[in-house]
Design a protein around this motif. Structure first.
Motif, PDB file in Angstrom:
ATOM      1  N   LYS A 179      23.133   0.503  21.663  1.00 52.38           N
ATOM      2  CA  LYS A 179      21.973  -0.375  21.607  1.00 52.38           C
ATOM      3  C   LYS A 179      21.702  -1.000  20.523  1.00 52.38           C
ATOM      4  O   LYS A 179      21.230  -2.153  20.530  1.00 52.38           O
ATOM      5  N   ILE A 180      21.646  -0.049  19.595  1.00 52.60           N
ATOM      6  CA  ILE A 180      21.379  -0.535  18.220  1.00 52.60           C
ATOM      7  C   ILE A 180      22.228  -1.788  17.866  1.00 52.60           C
ATOM      8  O   ILE A 180      21.980  -2.688  17.273  1.00 52.60           O
ATOM      9  N   LYS A 181      23.541  -1.577  17.956  1.00 52.34           N
ATOM     10  CA  LYS A 181      24.645  -2.497  17.582  1.00 52.34           C
ATOM     11  C   LYS A 181      24.275  -3.834  18.340  1.00 52.34           C
ATOM     12  O   LYS A 181      24.631  -4.921  17.945  1.00 52.34           O
ATOM     13  N   LYS A 182      23.729  -3.755  19.639  1.00 47.39           N
ATOM     14  CA  LYS A 182      23.609  -4.828  20.515  1.00 47.39           C
ATOM     15  C   LYS A 182      22.492  -5.509  20.214  1.00 47.39           C
ATOM     16  O   LYS A 182      22.276  -6.769  20.085  1.00 47.39           O
ATOM     17  N   ASN A 183      21.258  -4.928  19.842  1.00 54.01           N
ATOM     18  CA  ASN A 183      20.108  -5.716  19.658  1.00 54.01           C
ATOM     19  C   ASN A 183      19.294  -5.456  18.423  1.00 54.01           C
ATOM     20  O   ASN A 183      18.368  -6.090  18.243  1.00 54.01           O
ATOM     21  N   GLY A 184      20.151  -4.699  17.603  1.00 59.16           N
ATOM     22  CA  GLY A 184      19.448  -4.610  16.087  1.00 59.16           C
ATOM     23  C   GLY A 184      18.364  -3.254  16.025  1.00 59.16           C
ATOM     24  O   GLY A 184      18.603  -2.713  17.435  1.00 59.16           O
ATOM     25  N   THR A 185      17.850  -2.907  15.108  1.00 59.13           N
ATOM     26  CA  THR A 185      17.175  -1.691  14.698  1.00 59.13           C
ATOM     27  C   THR A 185      15.535  -2.124  14.478  1.00 59.13           C
ATOM     28  O   THR A 185      15.306  -3.348  14.001  1.00 59.13           O
ATOM     29  N   ASN A 186      14.880  -1.225  14.949  1.00 59.03           N
ATOM     30  CA  ASN A 186      13.446  -1.049  14.438  1.00 59.03           C
ATOM     31  C   ASN A 186      13.352   0.290  13.842  1.00 59.03           C
ATOM     32  O   ASN A 186      14.182   1.275  14.039  1.00 59.03           O
ATOM     33  N   ILE A 187      12.088   0.474  13.064  1.00 61.20           N
ATOM     34  CA  ILE A 187      11.674   1.805  12.711  1.00 61.20           C
ATOM     35  C   ILE A 187      11.884   3.090  13.607  1.00 61.20           C
ATOM     36  O   ILE A 187      12.426   4.110  13.435  1.00 61.20           O
ATOM     37  N   HIS A 188      11.538   2.680  15.164  1.00 60.70           N
ATOM     38  CA  HIS A 188      11.305   3.638  15.878  1.00 60.70           C
ATOM     39  C   HIS A 188      12.894   4.215  16.306  1.00 60.70           C
ATOM     40  O   HIS A 188      13.559   5.436  16.160  1.00 60.70           O
ATOM     41  N   SER A 189      13.726   3.123  16.455  1.00 68.00           N
ATOM     42  CA  SER A 189      15.181   3.198  17.009  1.00 68.00           C
ATOM     43  C   SER A 189      15.872   3.710  15.641  1.00 68.00           C
ATOM     44  O   SER A 189      16.944   4.729  15.947  1.00 68.00           O
ATOM     45  N   CYS A 190      15.652   3.480  14.601  1.00 67.10           N
ATOM     46  CA  CYS A 190      16.228   3.817  13.380  1.00 67.10           C
ATOM     47  C   CYS A 190      16.128   5.271  13.360  1.00 67.10           C
ATOM     48  O   CYS A 190      16.920   6.012  12.896  1.00 67.10           O
ATOM     49  N   ARG A 191      14.782   5.905  13.297  1.00 65.04           N
ATOM     50  CA  ARG A 191      14.547   7.094  13.187  1.00 65.04           C
ATOM     51  C   ARG A 191      15.050   7.880  14.377  1.00 65.04           C
ATOM     52  O   ARG A 191      15.579   9.081  14.084  1.00 65.04           O
ATOM     53  N   GLN A 192      15.088   7.590  15.455  1.00 71.58           N
ATOM     54  CA  GLN A 192      15.813   8.177  16.576  1.00 71.58           C
ATOM     55  C   GLN A 192      17.256   8.334  16.301  1.00 71.58           C
ATOM     56  O   GLN A 192      17.801   9.488  16.532  1.00 71.58           O
ATOM     57  N   MET A 193      17.916   7.462  15.869  1.00 69.95           N
ATOM     58  CA  MET A 193      19.422   7.498  15.479  1.00 69.95           C
ATOM     59  C   MET A 193      19.495   8.454  14.185  1.00 69.95           C
ATOM     60  O   MET A 193      20.697   9.139  14.163  1.00 69.95           O
ATOM     61  N   LEU A 194      18.616   8.337  13.260  1.00 68.71           N
ATOM     62  CA  LEU A 194      19.016   9.436  12.024  1.00 68.71           C
ATOM     63  C   LEU A 194      18.730  10.862  12.564  1.00 68.71           C
ATOM     64  O   LEU A 194      19.198  11.619  12.250  1.00 68.71           O
ATOM     65  N   VAL A 217      27.019   2.003  14.322  1.00 69.66           N
ATOM     66  CA  VAL A 217      26.146   2.119  13.566  1.00 69.66           C
ATOM     67  C   VAL A 217      26.379   2.490  12.003  1.00 69.66           C
ATOM     68  O   VAL A 217      27.479   3.313  12.200  1.00 69.66           O
ATOM     69  N   SER A 218      25.880   2.117  11.359  1.00 63.78           N
ATOM     70  CA  SER A 218      26.210   2.703   9.705  1.00 63.78           C
ATOM     71  C   SER A 218      24.984   3.679   9.253  1.00 63.78           C
ATOM     72  O   SER A 218      23.620   3.162   9.291  1.00 63.78           O
ATOM     73  N   PHE A 219      25.188   5.061   9.167  1.00 65.65           N
ATOM     74  CA  PHE A 219      23.874   5.663   8.808  1.00 65.65           C
ATOM     75  C   PHE A 219      23.305   5.541   7.563  1.00 65.65           C
ATOM     76  O   PHE A 219      22.229   5.715   7.035  1.00 65.65           O
ATOM     77  N   ARG A 220      24.330   4.979   6.764  1.00 75.97           N
ATOM     78  CA  ARG A 220      23.787   4.617   5.268  1.00 75.97           C
ATOM     79  C   ARG A 220      23.157   3.346   5.391  1.00 75.97           C
ATOM     80  O   ARG A 220      21.792   3.506   4.811  1.00 75.97           O
ATOM     81  N   ALA A 221      23.335   2.484   6.328  1.00 74.03           N
ATOM     82  CA  ALA A 221      22.413   1.274   6.344  1.00 74.03           C
ATOM     83  C   ALA A 221      21.192   1.927   6.956  1.00 74.03           C
ATOM     84  O   ALA A 221      20.117   1.189   6.545  1.00 74.03           O
ATOM     85  N   LEU A 222      21.055   2.541   7.874  1.00 68.77           N
ATOM     86  CA  LEU A 222      19.904   3.133   8.658  1.00 68.77           C
ATOM     87  C   LEU A 222      19.090   3.745   7.625  1.00 68.77           C
ATOM     88  O   LEU A 222      17.773   3.661   7.512  1.00 68.77           O
ATOM     89  N   ARG A 223      19.815   4.595   6.693  1.00 69.62           N
ATOM     90  CA  ARG A 223      18.843   5.388   5.618  1.00 69.62           C
ATOM     91  C   ARG A 223      18.109   4.218   4.746  1.00 69.62           C
ATOM     92  O   ARG A 223      16.887   4.396   4.308  1.00 69.62           O
ATOM     93  N   ARG A 224      18.787   3.347   4.435  1.00 67.71           N
ATOM     94  CA  ARG A 224      18.329   2.255   3.487  1.00 67.71           C
ATOM     95  C   ARG A 224      17.195   1.554   4.207  1.00 67.71           C
ATOM     96  O   ARG A 224      16.022   1.198   3.574  1.00 67.71           O
ATOM     97  N   TYR A 225      17.296   1.340   5.455  1.00 71.90           N
ATOM     98  CA  TYR A 225      16.411   0.550   6.327  1.00 71.90           C
ATOM     99  C   TYR A 225      15.015   1.289   6.528  1.00 71.90           C
ATOM    100  O   TYR A 225      13.904   0.876   6.317  1.00 71.90           O
ATOM    101  N   GLU A 226      15.196   2.722   6.830  1.00 73.58           N
ATOM    102  CA  GLU A 226      14.067   3.765   6.660  1.00 73.58           C
ATOM    103  C   GLU A 226      13.382   3.710   5.431  1.00 73.58           C
ATOM    104  O   GLU A 226      12.250   3.877   5.409  1.00 73.58           O
ATOM    105  N   SER A 227      14.110   3.748   4.271  1.00 73.79           N
ATOM    106  CA  SER A 227      13.427   3.961   3.026  1.00 73.79           C
ATOM    107  C   SER A 227      12.644   2.752   2.717  1.00 73.79           C
ATOM    108  O   SER A 227      11.455   2.715   2.202  1.00 73.79           O
ATOM    109  N   ARG A 228      13.048   1.655   2.978  1.00 72.30           N
ATOM    110  CA  ARG A 228      12.455   0.297   2.653  1.00 72.30           C
ATOM    111  C   ARG A 228      11.182   0.137   3.571  1.00 72.30           C
ATOM    112  O   ARG A 228      10.137  -0.084   3.251  1.00 72.30           O
ATOM    113  N   TRP A 229      11.324   0.512   4.752  1.00 68.56           N
ATOM    114  CA  TRP A 229      10.139   0.623   5.736  1.00 68.56           C
ATOM    115  C   TRP A 229       8.853   1.478   5.194  1.00 68.56           C
ATOM    116  O   TRP A 229       8.063   0.987   5.201  1.00 68.56           O
ATOM    117  N   GLN A 230       9.535   2.466   4.461  1.00 61.90           N
ATOM    118  CA  GLN A 230       8.580   3.704   4.183  1.00 61.90           C
ATOM    119  C   GLN A 230       7.857   3.260   2.804  1.00 61.90           C
ATOM    120  O   GLN A 230       6.686   3.100   2.899  1.00 61.90           O
TER     121      GLN A 230
END
Length: 242
Positions: A179-194, A217-230
């Motif tokens: 779903k993340i691959k298809k629709n992109g991510t937001n902070i909620h789906s990012c944290r769920q995947m992490l 998904v790239s967990f490294r990219a998700l971690r960066r996304y979560e860090s920037r959001w925080q």
């Protein structure tokens, strides 16, 4: 993860003492905790009258049991069974015992001893805590050279030589990745995947991760996304306070 290390240590070192499994839980646990016994126990540990009154008001939100969804209910549900923990370990002498909320697993060398413990635990729950065991309790032989069964507990499946993720949780992780691959991510789906990554890290399911999760998904990219959001979120809070 402490549970994984401890459980694996038990399984690997237990030998014949880790031959059979008693698996049980409590019937409608949250909904059946009796208020009178709970309040008596709270009174013994809480000596601040205002705080005790507040706790009683929270308990009395429901006519029976404790309200699901309250932060206090999670604490109460876990704490209410601590006396049972001591009884099982100190009185029944269960060497290999673990509990998560109302789900309990005990390992032992023979079925007769585990059946005896089950009966004692059932009596203790009825007499001391006003609770009942769920009827689906089991005593079975633990997996050994392809014979017996694994231990399905807390979303994991424990075997003698490896640990996997429960199939339903792995399916949820793969669906979320797609779903993340298809629709992109937001902070909620990012944290769920992490959080799913945390589950995967505690198991021997690297092959499944490579096949079903990593391509999407790239967990490294998700971690960066979560860090920037925080960082952005914290900055916004500081500006709001000023």
């Amino acid at each position: 993860m402490g549970l994984k290390r401890l459980w694996k240590k038990w399984i690997r070192s237990g030998g014949k003492n880790f031959k059979y499994i008693l698996k049980l839980d409590i019937k409608k646990y949250f909904d059946s905790i009796p208020h009178d016994i709970l309040k008596q126990k709270l009174t013994k540990i809480i000596h601040d009258e205002r705080f005790l009154t507040l706790m009683f008001k929270i308990v009395d939100v429901n006519d029976k049991g404790i309200p699901i969804g309250f932060y206090t209910s999670q604490w109460i549900a876990n704490w209410y069974l601590t006396e049972l923990d001591h009884y099982i370990k100190e009185e029944l002498k269960a060497k290999y015992y673990i509990r998560y909320m109302d789900d309990m697993v005990i390992a032992g060398p023979n079925k007769r001893e585990l059946h005896r413990m089950k009966n004692k635990i059932e009596d203790y729950l009825n007499d001391k805590l006003g609770l009942r065991l769920k009827e689906n309790w089991q005593v079975y032989k633990f997996d050994y050279h392809g014979k017996g069964r694994d231990i399905d507990f807390m979303g994991f499946r424990f075997y003698r030589d490896h640990t996997t993720l429960r199939r339903s949780i792995l399916l949820k992780a793969t669906r979320k990745a797609r779903k993340i691959k298809k629709n992109g991510t937001n902070i909620h789906s990012c944290r769920q995947m992490l959080s799913y990554l945390g589950w995967l890290d505690c198991t021997d399911t690297y092959g499944a991760y490579i096949k079903w999760v990593k391509p999407f998904v790239s967990f490294r990219a998700l971690r960066r996304y979560e860090s920037r959001w925080q960082i952005k979120h914290n900055k916004g809070e500081k500006e709001h306070v000023v």
